[in-house]
Design a protein around this motif. Structure first.
Motif, PDB file in Angstrom:
ATOM      1  N   CYS A  47       0.869  -1.351  -0.046  1.00 23.97           N
ATOM      2  CA  CYS A  47      -0.008  -0.265  -0.374  1.00 23.97           C
ATOM      3  C   CYS A  47       0.980   1.091  -0.204  1.00 23.97           C
ATOM      4  O   CYS A  47       1.444   0.845   1.152  1.00 23.97           O
ATOM      5  CB  CYS A  47      -0.605   0.731   0.863  1.00 23.97           C
ATOM      6  SG  CYS A  47      -1.885   1.066   1.116  1.00 23.97           S
ATOM      7  N   VAL A  65      -5.825  12.090   3.931  1.00 23.94           N
ATOM      8  CA  VAL A  65      -5.412  10.450   4.785  1.00 23.94           C
ATOM      9  C   VAL A  65      -5.676  10.325   6.306  1.00 23.94           C
ATOM     10  O   VAL A  65      -6.355   9.978   6.878  1.00 23.94           O
ATOM     11  CB  VAL A  65      -4.874   9.880   4.241  1.00 23.94           C
ATOM     12  CG1 VAL A  65      -4.109   8.942   4.243  1.00 23.94           C
ATOM     13  CG2 VAL A  65      -4.669   9.994   2.377  1.00 23.94           C
ATOM     14  N   SER A 116      -8.684   9.576   7.360  1.00 21.82           N
ATOM     15  CA  SER A 116      -9.521   9.358   7.094  1.00 21.82           C
ATOM     16  C   SER A 116     -10.291   8.236   7.684  1.00 21.82           C
ATOM     17  O   SER A 116     -11.301   6.884   7.789  1.00 21.82           O
ATOM     18  CB  SER A 116      -8.757   8.561   6.133  1.00 21.82           C
ATOM     19  OG  SER A 116      -7.836   8.010   6.657  1.00 21.82           O
ATOM     20  N   LEU A 136      -8.791   5.437   8.253  1.00 19.88           N
ATOM     21  CA  LEU A 136      -8.021   4.329   7.429  1.00 19.88           C
ATOM     22  C   LEU A 136      -6.941   3.487   8.001  1.00 19.88           C
ATOM     23  O   LEU A 136      -5.909   2.381   7.390  1.00 19.88           O
ATOM     24  CB  LEU A 136      -7.343   4.785   5.625  1.00 19.88           C
ATOM     25  CG  LEU A 136      -9.060   4.937   5.460  1.00 19.88           C
ATOM     26  CD1 LEU A 136      -8.673   5.318   4.186  1.00 19.88           C
ATOM     27  CD2 LEU A 136     -10.453   4.043   4.935  1.00 19.88           C
ATOM     28  N   GLU A 163      -6.655  -0.097   8.703  1.00 23.11           N
ATOM     29  CA  GLU A 163      -6.616  -1.262   7.402  1.00 23.11           C
ATOM     30  C   GLU A 163      -5.408  -0.655   6.382  1.00 23.11           C
ATOM     31  O   GLU A 163      -4.826  -1.517   5.564  1.00 23.11           O
ATOM     32  CB  GLU A 163      -7.838  -0.387   5.932  1.00 23.11           C
ATOM     33  CG  GLU A 163      -9.102  -1.204   6.755  1.00 23.11           C
ATOM     34  CD  GLU A 163      -9.975  -0.118   5.385  1.00 23.11           C
ATOM     35  OE1 GLU A 163      -9.502  -0.939   4.172  1.00 23.11           O
ATOM     36  OE2 GLU A 163     -10.970   0.525   6.056  1.00 23.11           O
ATOM     37  N   ASP A 217      -1.958  -1.366  -3.775  1.00 21.52           N
ATOM     38  CA  ASP A 217      -3.084  -0.692  -4.010  1.00 21.52           C
ATOM     39  C   ASP A 217      -2.318   1.479  -4.012  1.00 21.52           C
ATOM     40  O   ASP A 217      -1.444   1.160  -3.011  1.00 21.52           O
ATOM     41  CB  ASP A 217      -3.689  -0.681  -2.750  1.00 21.52           C
ATOM     42  CG  ASP A 217      -5.000  -1.816  -3.379  1.00 21.52           C
ATOM     43  OD1 ASP A 217      -4.520  -2.347  -3.867  1.00 21.52           O
ATOM     44  OD2 ASP A 217      -5.378  -1.784  -2.314  1.00 21.52           O
ATOM     45  N   ILE A 277      -3.273   5.195  -2.137  1.00 25.03           N
ATOM     46  CA  ILE A 277      -4.770   5.460  -0.905  1.00 25.03           C
ATOM     47  C   ILE A 277      -4.057   7.229  -0.816  1.00 25.03           C
ATOM     48  O   ILE A 277      -3.580   7.066   0.090  1.00 25.03           O
ATOM     49  CB  ILE A 277      -4.273   4.770   0.881  1.00 25.03           C
ATOM     50  CG1 ILE A 277      -5.259   3.314   0.261  1.00 25.03           C
ATOM     51  CG2 ILE A 277      -5.275   5.683   1.483  1.00 25.03           C
ATOM     52  CD1 ILE A 277      -5.095   2.524   2.366  1.00 25.03           C
ATOM     53  N   ASP A 315     -11.862   2.979  -5.484  1.00 26.67           N
ATOM     54  CA  ASP A 315     -13.156   2.945  -4.125  1.00 26.67           C
ATOM     55  C   ASP A 315     -12.851   4.165  -3.888  1.00 26.67           C
ATOM     56  O   ASP A 315     -12.119   4.951  -3.117  1.00 26.67           O
ATOM     57  CB  ASP A 315     -12.587   1.629  -3.535  1.00 26.67           C
ATOM     58  CG  ASP A 315     -13.513   1.926  -2.284  1.00 26.67           C
ATOM     59  OD1 ASP A 315     -14.214   2.455  -2.025  1.00 26.67           O
ATOM     60  OD2 ASP A 315     -13.540   0.861  -1.346  1.00 26.67           O
ATOM     61  N   ASP A 316     -13.685   5.025  -4.285  1.00 20.67           N
ATOM     62  CA  ASP A 316     -13.775   6.489  -4.049  1.00 20.67           C
ATOM     63  C   ASP A 316     -13.944   6.846  -2.160  1.00 20.67           C
ATOM     64  O   ASP A 316     -13.310   7.553  -2.031  1.00 20.67           O
ATOM     65  CB  ASP A 316     -14.910   7.186  -4.173  1.00 20.67           C
ATOM     66  CG  ASP A 316     -14.117   7.281  -6.032  1.00 20.67           C
ATOM     67  OD1 ASP A 316     -13.336   7.649  -6.732  1.00 20.67           O
ATOM     68  OD2 ASP A 316     -14.814   7.866  -7.318  1.00 20.67           O
ATOM     69  N   SER A 317     -14.731   5.836  -1.751  1.00 18.81           N
ATOM     70  CA  SER A 317     -15.516   5.727  -0.172  1.00 18.81           C
ATOM     71  C   SER A 317     -13.635   5.858   0.510  1.00 18.81           C
ATOM     72  O   SER A 317     -14.026   6.631   1.811  1.00 18.81           O
ATOM     73  CB  SER A 317     -16.045   5.361  -0.032  1.00 18.81           C
ATOM     74  OG  SER A 317     -16.014   3.241   0.417  1.00 18.81           O
ATOM     75  N   LYS A 318     -13.283   5.143   0.159  1.00 20.41           N
ATOM     76  CA  LYS A 318     -11.608   4.159   0.789  1.00 20.41           C
ATOM     77  C   LYS A 318     -10.471   5.474   0.446  1.00 20.41           C
ATOM     78  O   LYS A 318      -9.457   4.646   0.744  1.00 20.41           O
ATOM     79  CB  LYS A 318     -11.351   3.452   0.967  1.00 20.41           C
ATOM     80  CG  LYS A 318     -12.688   3.008   2.352  1.00 20.41           C
ATOM     81  CD  LYS A 318     -12.437   1.259   2.595  1.00 20.41           C
ATOM     82  CE  LYS A 318     -13.419   0.536   3.625  1.00 20.41           C
ATOM     83  NZ  LYS A 318     -13.174  -0.677   3.912  1.00 20.41           N
ATOM     84  N   ARG A 331      -9.170   4.831  -2.491  1.00 20.35           N
ATOM     85  CA  ARG A 331      -7.865   3.603  -2.822  1.00 20.35           C
ATOM     86  C   ARG A 331      -8.197   3.260  -4.151  1.00 20.35           C
ATOM     87  O   ARG A 331      -9.795   3.219  -5.140  1.00 20.35           O
ATOM     88  CB  ARG A 331      -8.917   2.684  -1.705  1.00 20.35           C
ATOM     89  CG  ARG A 331      -7.512   0.944  -2.460  1.00 20.35           C
ATOM     90  CD  ARG A 331      -7.757   0.120  -2.198  1.00 20.35           C
ATOM     91  NE  ARG A 331      -8.125  -0.103  -0.397  1.00 20.35           N
ATOM     92  CZ  ARG A 331      -9.131  -0.148  -0.093  1.00 20.35           C
ATOM     93  NH1 ARG A 331      -9.845   0.122   0.248  1.00 20.35           N
ATOM     94  NH2 ARG A 331      -8.117  -0.241   1.825  1.00 20.35           N
TER      95      ARG A 331
END
Length: 390
Positions: free
Chosen positions: A220, A228, A231, A233, A236, A355, A357, A381-384, A386
């Protein structure tokens, strides 16, 4: 102000960008005397820093001496004075100023750099003192060189060594030891020493080594964008096998995660070796930069012992343009660090998941870099925030 005026009046020829920055700093100093709330002392130190950049060592020393007289507990003033004296080759005086600066210092990163320079000056002095002790009858003048500028000390030390090579000659054990000391002294004049050349046991890795460290691991690449950090996240991100971060970054556990498996940094500017040390803990540290001489000097001066387990060697310093790797000469020298490390990892092609982010918005990558990413994206994946390339 008199010193500044004399410096400007004596300068001739077409001004460089550094000359221009010095002139601007002098202008700020001049205007700060009448500006409400302005601190002329900060502006004075800035003139000294810009004078160092422009090669005006005498001006920098004059500014530094004035600064330390005005505020004897100013960390910045003592460091400026030490750097100016160091640049002029007045090692013993520089050492005193660096030590004074260190006693006032609380910033650990800067302390590491100053301590390294102090160690270098002390080792230079020890070389001269031991060389003098090897020849009690003729070595006395070498002890005096510790207090003299390197512009004087180097040729005199050289002449002393040449004389001993003639008599008693290189077969003498004392002369052989003298040659060792002379070589060490000259290296320490050319560049700062490394208190720990092995960097706390860090292992250099080339392309093959990096491939082995990345193979089979989910990867990642995390942006330094503020979104970020907020976020949520973090868990994850830390769940990936290898978390990649770039340049200067800050960690916020709930947003960015806390782990750094690979830290990539690009050398920028005319003197990239003068930046702060890379003290952030990382499993692998890759330093991108060209030309080779600047890369070597920067890695010597900015890598911190124990801050990384593996260090990319010279084969990884310019992966995009190196014909032994990607050989993409069309790439702009200003390519972002994030894209450089991403392109390298994509080229290695040993990660089941790759990935990004926080790179989903314009401006995070250069336009051509973002275009390259989106052409190869397998999922967004716009919500994350990513973008998946695997």
């Amino acid at each position: 102000m008199r010193l500044c005026g004399e410096y400007l009046a004596a300068r001739d020829g077409r001004p460089t960008a550094r000359d221009t920055r010095l002139t601007q700093a002098i202008g700020v100093l001049t205007s700060s005397f009448d500006a409400p709330g302005a601190d002329p002392f900060d502006a004075l130190l800035q003139v000294g820093e810009r004078a160092l950049e422009a090669g005006g060592l005498d001006l920098a020393l004059g500014v530094a001496e004035t600064s330390t007289e005005l505020r004897q507990r100013s960390k910045g003033a003592w460091r400026l004075r030490g750097r100016a004296l160091d640049g002029l080759g007045r090692g013993d005086e520089a050492l005193e100023c660096y030590e004074r600066h260190l006693t006032l210092l609380r910033d650990s990163e800067t302390a590491v750099e100053v301590a390294r320079r102090i160690d270098t000056l002390r080792r230079r002095r020890e070389c001269l003192e031991e060389a003098a002790a090897l020849f009690p009858e003729s070595g006395g003048p070498l002890r005096d060189l510790t207090a003299r500028p390197t512009s004087v000390a180097v040729p005199e030390f050289t002449a002393f060594v040449q004389a001993r090579m003639a008599d008693p000659g290189p077969s003498d054990p004392a002369v052989r030891r003298l040659l060792d000391l002379y070589g060490a002294y000259r290296r320490l004049v050319e560049r700062s020493g490394m208190p720990d050349p092995l960097l706390g046991g860090s292992t250099p890795v080339g392309v093959g080594g990096l491939r082995g460290l990345v193979a089979g691991r989910t990867v990642c690449l995390v942006s330094n964008a503020s979104e970020v950090a907020g976020s949520g996240l973090g868990a994850e991100i830390d769940g990936y096998d290898l978390v990649v971060r770039c340049d200067s970054f800050r960690l916020r556990a709930d947003g960015t995660g806390e782990r750094t498996g690979l830290h990539a940094v690009s050398l920028r500017g005319a003197a990239p070796w003068d930046g702060p040390a890379w003290t952030q803990p990382a499993g692998i540290r890759l330093v991108f930069g060209d030309p080779a001489a600047a890369w070597r000097r920067a890695t010597r001066q900015r890598l911190a012992p124990g801050a990384q387990e593996h260090i990319g060697d010279a084969s990884l310093r310019r992966p995009l343009s190196d014909p032994a790797l990607l050989g993409e000469d069309r790439r702009d020298p200003g390519t972002s660090t994030a894209f450089t490390v991403l392109r390298l990892l994509d080229f290695l092609d040993v990660s089941p998941r790759l990935d990004l982010i926080g790179f989903d918005k314009p401006g995070r990558l250069r336009p051509e870099e973002a275009e390259w990413v989106m052409e190869r994206a397998t999922h967004v994946d716009d919500s994350k925030m990513r973008i998946a390339l695997r």
